[in-house]
Design a protein around this motif. Structure first.
Motif, PDB file in Angstrom:
ATOM      1  N   ILE A  21      14.784   8.838   0.051  1.00 42.47           N
ATOM      2  CA  ILE A  21      13.901   9.526   0.926  1.00 42.47           C
ATOM      3  C   ILE A  21      12.597   8.915   0.411  1.00 42.47           C
ATOM      4  CG2 ILE A  21      12.548  11.539   1.115  1.00 42.47           C
ATOM      5  CD1 ILE A  21      15.024  13.134   0.609  1.00 42.47           C
ATOM      6  N   ASN A  22      11.647   8.228   1.259  1.00 40.70           N
ATOM      7  CA  ASN A  22      10.509   7.166   0.776  1.00 40.70           C
ATOM      8  C   ASN A  22       9.292   8.530   0.420  1.00 40.70           C
ATOM      9  OD1 ASN A  22      11.713   5.209   1.181  1.00 40.70           O
ATOM     10  ND2 ASN A  22      11.164   4.817   2.988  1.00 40.70           N
ATOM     11  N   CYS A  23       8.458   8.006  -0.571  1.00 42.54           N
ATOM     12  CA  CYS A  23       7.313   8.800  -0.823  1.00 42.54           C
ATOM     13  C   CYS A  23       6.369   7.800  -1.255  1.00 42.54           C
ATOM     14  CB  CYS A  23       7.774   9.864  -2.154  1.00 42.54           C
ATOM     15  SG  CYS A  23       6.348  10.629  -2.723  1.00 42.54           S
ATOM     16  N   THR A  24       5.175   7.943  -0.778  1.00 43.43           N
ATOM     17  CA  THR A  24       3.993   7.416  -1.111  1.00 43.43           C
ATOM     18  C   THR A  24       3.050   8.260  -1.612  1.00 43.43           C
ATOM     19  OG1 THR A  24       3.469   6.830   1.096  1.00 43.43           O
ATOM     20  CG2 THR A  24       4.719   4.947   0.187  1.00 43.43           C
ATOM     21  N   TYR A  25       1.790   7.693  -2.362  1.00 46.40           N
ATOM     22  CA  TYR A  25       0.836   8.597  -2.699  1.00 46.40           C
ATOM     23  C   TYR A  25      -0.582   7.929  -2.712  1.00 46.40           C
ATOM     24  CZ  TYR A  25       1.084   6.339  -7.259  1.00 46.40           C
ATOM     25  OH  TYR A  25       0.928   5.353  -8.384  1.00 46.40           O
ATOM     26  N   THR A  26      -1.561   8.444  -2.590  1.00 47.03           N
ATOM     27  CA  THR A  26      -2.767   8.325  -2.767  1.00 47.03           C
ATOM     28  C   THR A  26      -3.523   9.180  -4.062  1.00 47.03           C
ATOM     29  OG1 THR A  26      -3.165   7.367  -0.612  1.00 47.03           O
ATOM     30  CG2 THR A  26      -5.308   7.677  -1.829  1.00 47.03           C
ATOM     31  N   ALA A  27      -4.070   8.471  -4.810  1.00 47.80           N
ATOM     32  CA  ALA A  27      -4.723   9.435  -6.141  1.00 47.80           C
ATOM     33  C   ALA A  27      -5.728   8.726  -6.698  1.00 47.80           C
ATOM     34  CB  ALA A  27      -3.416   9.751  -6.896  1.00 47.80           C
ATOM     35  N   THR A  28      -6.865   9.436  -7.284  1.00 44.67           N
ATOM     36  CA  THR A  28      -7.748   8.946  -7.795  1.00 44.67           C
ATOM     37  C   THR A  28      -7.007   9.122  -9.311  1.00 44.67           C
ATOM     38  OG1 THR A  28      -8.663  11.365  -8.272  1.00 44.67           O
ATOM     39  CG2 THR A  28      -9.666   9.554  -6.667  1.00 44.67           C
ATOM     40  N   GLY A  29      -7.254   8.223 -10.182  1.00 47.15           N
ATOM     41  CA  GLY A  29      -6.718   8.236 -11.770  1.00 47.15           C
ATOM     42  C   GLY A  29      -5.122   7.860 -11.601  1.00 47.15           C
TER      43      GLY A  29
END
Lengths: 113, 113
Positions: A21-29
């Motif tokens: 199950i694919n998961c990508t993220y965008t985050a500051t820090g």
């Protein structure tokens, strides 16, 4: 702001099949990453976590590796069972505030015997 | 109790009415979180308490939503003038401190008719 994108479901597999199950993220820090699972009729449970790059979280045969270069945290299991049927959520949080999380929309997994 | 307890488990109310949702955290947990989960989506953060004070209420959607935790244990989420769009599962979570991941209750399913 922070966001998490999960592979859309539903996913249907036969018992003993390989799961991703694919998961990508965008985050500051520099976030901590989590996978939660929600079994039918039950509450959300933490499945595994990783707090820094290249860490591998694992539990109940599931694994996910924190990939900072690709901002990903894909969930894998080598051989799924019927009892793994559930909704899986990828999530992130600031390491200084681990309970305040940003969640993906969830992926429903059904495993058939 | 052993886990996070939320009551009621289900609540049906008429549009325009006032509702209160209760959360009983794990004993000794100082951090408490409220989330809202709409159908087909992941949980969305509403508010975080550290002890008795709301340390972060940035997720509350508008001033119809309010939460209290007067003695640093049980918390109540209050929704005034409910709207059909408020229908969702409201989740509560607690943790021993803000640097550790939280444990979730089973949620209160609110339906506004």
């Amino acid at each position: 702001g922070d966001s998490v994108t999960q592979m859309e479901g539903p996913v249907t597999l036969s018992e003993e099949a390989f799961l991703t199950i694919n998961c990508t993220y965008t985050a500051t820090g520099y976030p901590s990453l989590f996978w939660y699972v929600q079994y039918p009729g039950e509450g959300l449970q933490l499945l595994l976590k990783a707090t820094k790059a290249d860490d591998k979280g694992s539990n109940k045969g599931f694994e996910a590796t924190y990939r900072k270069e690709t901002t990903s945290f894909h969930l894998e299991k080598g051989s799924v069972q019927v009892s793994d049927s559930a909704v899986y959520f990828c999530a992130l949080s600031d390491r200084r505030d681990a309970g305040k999380s940003t969640f993906g929309d969830g992926t429903t997994l059904t495993v058939k015997p | 109790g052993a886990g996070v307890s939320q009551t009621p488990s289900n609540k049906v109310t008429e549009k325009g009415k006032y509702v209160e949702l209760r959360c009983d955290p794990i004993s000794g947990h100082t951090a408490l979180y409220w989330y809202r989960q709409s159908l087909g989506q992941g949980p969305e953060f509403l508010i975080y308490f550290q002890g008795t004070g709301a340390a972060d209420d940035s997720g509350l959607p508008n001033d119809r939503f309010f939460a209290v935790r007067p003695e640093g244990s049980v918390s109540t989420l209050k929704i005034q003038r409910t709207e059909r769009g408020d229908s969702a599962v409201y989740l509560c979570a607690s943790s021993s401190d803000k640097n550790t991941e939280a444990f979730f209750g089973q949620g209160t399913r609110l339906t506004v008719v």
